[in-house]
Scaffold this motif. Structure first.
Motif, PDB file in Angstrom:
ATOM      1  N   ALA A  85      -6.222   7.372   2.988  1.00 62.69           N
ATOM      2  CA  ALA A  85      -7.226   6.526   2.343  1.00 62.69           C
ATOM      3  C   ALA A  85      -6.783   5.060   2.347  1.00 62.69           C
ATOM      4  O   ALA A  85      -7.567   4.151   2.629  1.00 62.69           O
ATOM      5  CB  ALA A  85      -7.465   7.001   0.912  1.00 62.69           C
ATOM      6  N   PHE A  86      -5.492   4.798   2.052  1.00 55.33           N
ATOM      7  CA  PHE A  86      -4.994   3.435   2.021  1.00 55.33           C
ATOM      8  C   PHE A  86      -4.966   2.820   3.417  1.00 55.33           C
ATOM      9  O   PHE A  86      -5.125   1.618   3.580  1.00 55.33           O
ATOM     10  CB  PHE A  86      -3.595   3.393   1.406  1.00 55.33           C
ATOM     11  N   GLU A 144      -0.040  12.767  -1.360  1.00 55.33           N
ATOM     12  CA  GLU A 144       0.512  11.571  -0.728  1.00 55.33           C
ATOM     13  C   GLU A 144      -0.084  11.362   0.652  1.00 55.33           C
ATOM     14  O   GLU A 144      -0.395  10.241   1.046  1.00 55.33           O
ATOM     15  CB  GLU A 144       2.035  11.685  -0.646  1.00 55.33           C
ATOM     16  N   ALA A 145      -0.259  12.441   1.400  1.00 56.88           N
ATOM     17  CA  ALA A 145      -0.865  12.329   2.721  1.00 56.88           C
ATOM     18  C   ALA A 145      -2.319  11.867   2.617  1.00 56.88           C
ATOM     19  O   ALA A 145      -2.781  11.025   3.387  1.00 56.88           O
ATOM     20  CB  ALA A 145      -0.776  13.668   3.454  1.00 56.88           C
ATOM     21  N   ALA A 203       0.834  -1.202   0.000  1.00 54.10           N
ATOM     22  CA  ALA A 203       0.000   0.000   0.000  1.00 54.10           C
ATOM     23  C   ALA A 203       0.870   1.254   0.000  1.00 54.10           C
ATOM     24  O   ALA A 203       0.602   2.215  -0.742  1.00 54.10           O
ATOM     25  CB  ALA A 203      -0.926  -0.005   1.215  1.00 54.10           C
ATOM     26  N   ALA A 204       1.926   1.268   0.813  1.00 55.06           N
ATOM     27  CA  ALA A 204       2.821   2.430   0.855  1.00 55.06           C
ATOM     28  C   ALA A 204       3.500   2.635  -0.493  1.00 55.06           C
ATOM     29  O   ALA A 204       3.649   3.776  -0.968  1.00 55.06           O
ATOM     30  CB  ALA A 204       3.864   2.228   1.950  1.00 55.06           C
ATOM     31  N   GLN A 236       5.376  20.447  -5.591  1.00 52.27           N
ATOM     32  CA  GLN A 236       5.878  19.851  -4.351  1.00 52.27           C
ATOM     33  C   GLN A 236       4.853  19.930  -3.237  1.00 52.27           C
ATOM     34  O   GLN A 236       4.650  18.976  -2.483  1.00 52.27           O
ATOM     35  CB  GLN A 236       7.186  20.530  -3.930  1.00 52.27           C
ATOM     36  N   LYS A 237       4.207  21.106  -3.118  1.00 53.40           N
ATOM     37  CA  LYS A 237       3.171  21.255  -2.098  1.00 53.40           C
ATOM     38  C   LYS A 237       2.014  20.285  -2.348  1.00 53.40           C
ATOM     39  O   LYS A 237       1.519  19.633  -1.434  1.00 53.40           O
ATOM     40  CB  LYS A 237       2.652  22.691  -2.084  1.00 53.40           C
TER      41      LYS A 237
END
Length: 658
Positions: free
Chosen positions: A620-621, A614-615, A423-424, A607-608
């Motif tokens: 969600a994952f 990603e967070a 997942a990661a 980048q922001k």
């Protein structure tokens, strides 16, 4: 003896006995009835409808005493008819077993002796019920029935021809005997397929050699067919020459073999018949143009009205020309998963023919071929060894039942860690793809075309929604997840079983595919909803003000763009960046100035957003993982319980090796 294993063959019978758990099974030699290796012809000699003799002596007596022949009848090939409760076959089998019991040496059959009898592959339940009735009526203890394929496997495992590791892959046991050709395909202790043909066996090649003698020797052709000693020549002499010829061309590589048959006529004169230089090519030609003799067809007449016969068997019984080698090849060709077969074990007397190994090599190209060391006695030996394994199996089964929960907990933890790792990795891959494919191109286009915030955000949403590659990334990670769960848990399961005294791991279908499907479905839903993550909210309220704070003054000074043309007036420009949360609303319908989206600023925006995406995906994952953890535990428990219920005696075979 404590245990007696009986391989009750169509043509020959073998007995092995075992005194104690620590002793090795030994063949039971019955003087006159069996030969020096323990082979007993499955025949009964009747005189005036009363059973007189069985076994090898019955065949010899039938041939030798011609004066008594009118009152005598030799019964053979009756075993297959037991499945149909044929009254004649039931009587002959009972008489054979009664005489066999009477011929046992003193003390072999004890009150507490256990009898194990082989069950052919694919037979109906009626076969064991009817055969059990024959045993008890003949005075034997009630027998236990074991599949002949299991018994042969035990023998091959004990001798080392078949290794425990072979059974982790797909393996085939091919039993080509005197009466039938049977096969059993296995994988991880599970029988995948049983099959064969009840009429293709060594007796057809005995008949073929009889015809070769008739064709090649004038004296034999004139005297043998229909005479009083035809049975002896046909089924004893020709059988012996067949086996000698098979060994010579198969093992010795001889180009040609001289065949020899000998008998005594009615006056006691010795007769000899010869066929010189009979070659492999001669045999192939004759075998592929074979027509059964009347004698053989009469012997097999009970099959004529049976259903389920192969086309070759029907042609055989009707006296048509058939190809014996082609018939055998068609049986092998009907075995499923031939190219996945890792090992083929040959057993049974007819498996020694050279064409058997040639065809197995052709049709099973990836398989390693091995010949059993007990070609004829495998089944009887394995049957005698079976009860010792059954006892240790019961103890191991109880042990595993007590400790199965411990492994379930361990397996669940392993599965959770694997899911978390994949997942990661999927989060990182999805984030990078969204940034590279779905965000950066939009910003580059907006810098050239001076789009509004609304247009930029809509482009983000559309790109993510239409990005089929995201599903490909998730599907790829799903397959990797499935493979790792399957492999890792299988390895741990084997190690755990061996630590608990079970050296052979049974087939265990870990729910890896179900878990990976749940993973794919849940993650797909989360990714498909990235359009609702309000990416532009974050960019407008947290990114653009920061960029504007150090870029706007210099950019305007160098570009000469009027502030009012960009943001709708100086007053608005003076206070817009202090609005913070309402900045997006202010910019929503206004075109972004080109200097907002320079290469440097685009990188900062990306980048922001990358960190934000990603967070968001990580969160969600994490929800997916939590849900899968509960499902994994339930699925693993069910799979382990199913495995335990199917744990077989063969898991203990190495423990019983002498």
């Amino acid at each position: 003896m404590k245990t007696i294993g009986i391989d009750l063959g169509t043509a020959n019978t073998y007995l092995y006995g075992r005194d104690s758990a620590s002793a090795e099974p030994l063949p039971l030699i019955l003087p006159r009835i069996s030969d020096e290796k323990g082979c007993i012809a499955t025949v009964v000699l009747y005189e005036d409808s009363k059973p007189l003799l069985i076994g090898n002596i019955a065949e010899s007596e039938y041939y030798a005493n011609r004066a008594a022949m009118p009152a005598r009848t030799l019964r053979s090939q009756f075993k297959p008819e037991i499945a149909h409760a044929d009254s004649g076959a039931m009587l002959w089998m009972t008489d054979f077993l009664r005489q066999l019991r009477a011929a046992l040496p003193q003390g072999v059959l004890e009150p507490e002796s256990r009898i194990y009898v082989g069950m052919p592959s694919g037979t109906r339940e009626d076969f064991s019920l009817n055969l059990s009735r024959c045993f008890t009526q003949a005075g034997w203890p009630r027998p236990a029935f074991v599949r002949e394929s299991d018994a042969a496997m035990i023998s091959c495992l004990q001798s080392g021809v078949l290794d425990i590791d072979d059974l982790e892959n797909r393996a085939l046991i091919l039993d080509f005997g005197g009466g039938t050709c049977d096969f059993t395909s296995l994988e991880s202790m599970d029988v995948l397929q049983n099959g064969g043909d009840p009429l293709l066996g060594g007796r057809l090649f005995d008949d073929l050699l009889f015809q070769v003698f008739c064709r090649g020797d004038e004296l034999f052709r004139r005297d043998a067919p229909g005479c009083g000693y035809e049975y002896y020549l046909h089924w004893i002499q020709c059988k012996a020459e067949k086996e000698r010829f098979s060994d010579a061309v198969g093992l010795d590589g001889a180009d040609g073999v001289s065949l020899h048959a000998v008998w005594h006529d009615a006056r006691g004169n010795r007769r000899d018949a010869y066929v010189h230089n009979y070659t492999r090519e001669d045999f192939i030609r004759d075998a592929e143009n074979y027509v059964a003799t009347d004698s053989l067809r009469a012997m097999l007449s009970q099959y004529a009205d049976r259903g389920g016969l192969s086309p070759q068997a029907r042609d055989l019984l009707q006296g048509r020309r058939i190809g014996l080698l082609s018939w055998f090849k068609s049986i092998l060709a009907g075995i499923d998963g031939r190219r996945d077969m890792a090992k083929v074990i040959l057993t049974g007397g007819s498996s020694r023919w050279f064409f058997v190994q040639d065809m197995v090599g052709e049709l099973f190209p990836a398989a390693r071929l091995a010949m059993s060391r007990r070609t004829y006695e495998d089944i009887a030996y394995g049957l005698a060894l079976y009860p010792v394994l059954a006892e240790s199996h019961a103890a191991a089964r109880a042990l595993l039942g007590e400790k199965i929960e411990a492994f379930a907990a361990q397996a669940c933890e392993v599965a959770r860690n694997i899911v978390a790792k994949h997942a990661a990795f999927a989060v990182r891959l999805c984030t990078e793809r969204i940034v590279d494919r779905d965000i950066m191109p939009v910003l580059e286009e907006a810098q050239k075309a001076r789009k509004t915030v609304e247009e930029v955000e809509r482009a983000f949403v559309e790109n993510i929604r239409n990005d089929t590659g995201l599903m490909a990334v998730i599907r790829e990670k799903t397959e990797a997840l499935r493979e790792e769960i399957q492999y890792e848990l299988q390895q741990r399961f084997r190690a755990w079983l061996r630590q608990n005294g079970v050296p052979l791991a049974p087939r265990f279908e870990f729910p890896a595919r179900a878990l990976s499907k749940d993973f794919f479905d849940a993650v797909s839903v989360k990714v498909s909803r990235l359009a609702f993550l309000n990416i532009m909210d974050f960019m407008a309220s947290a990114v653009l003000p920061a960029i504007a704070a150090y870029a706007v003054a210099g950019a305007i000074a160098h570009t000469g763009e009027p502030v009012s043309a960009v943001l709708g007036g100086g007053a608005a420009f003076a206070g817009v960046w202090g609005l913070g949360k309402v900045a997006k609303g202010f910019l929503w319908k206004r075109r972004l100035p080109g200097f907002f989206l320079t290469e440097s600023n685009r990188r900062k925006i990306v980048q922001k957003n990358k960190a934000y995406i990603e967070a968001a995906l990580g969160k969600a994952f994490a929800e997916v993982q939590a849900s899968l953890a509960d499902d994994a535990e339930r699925r693993l428990h069910r799979a382990l319980e199913a495995m335990l219920s199917r744990l077989t005696v063969l898991n203990q075979v190495r423990c019983a090796r002498p």
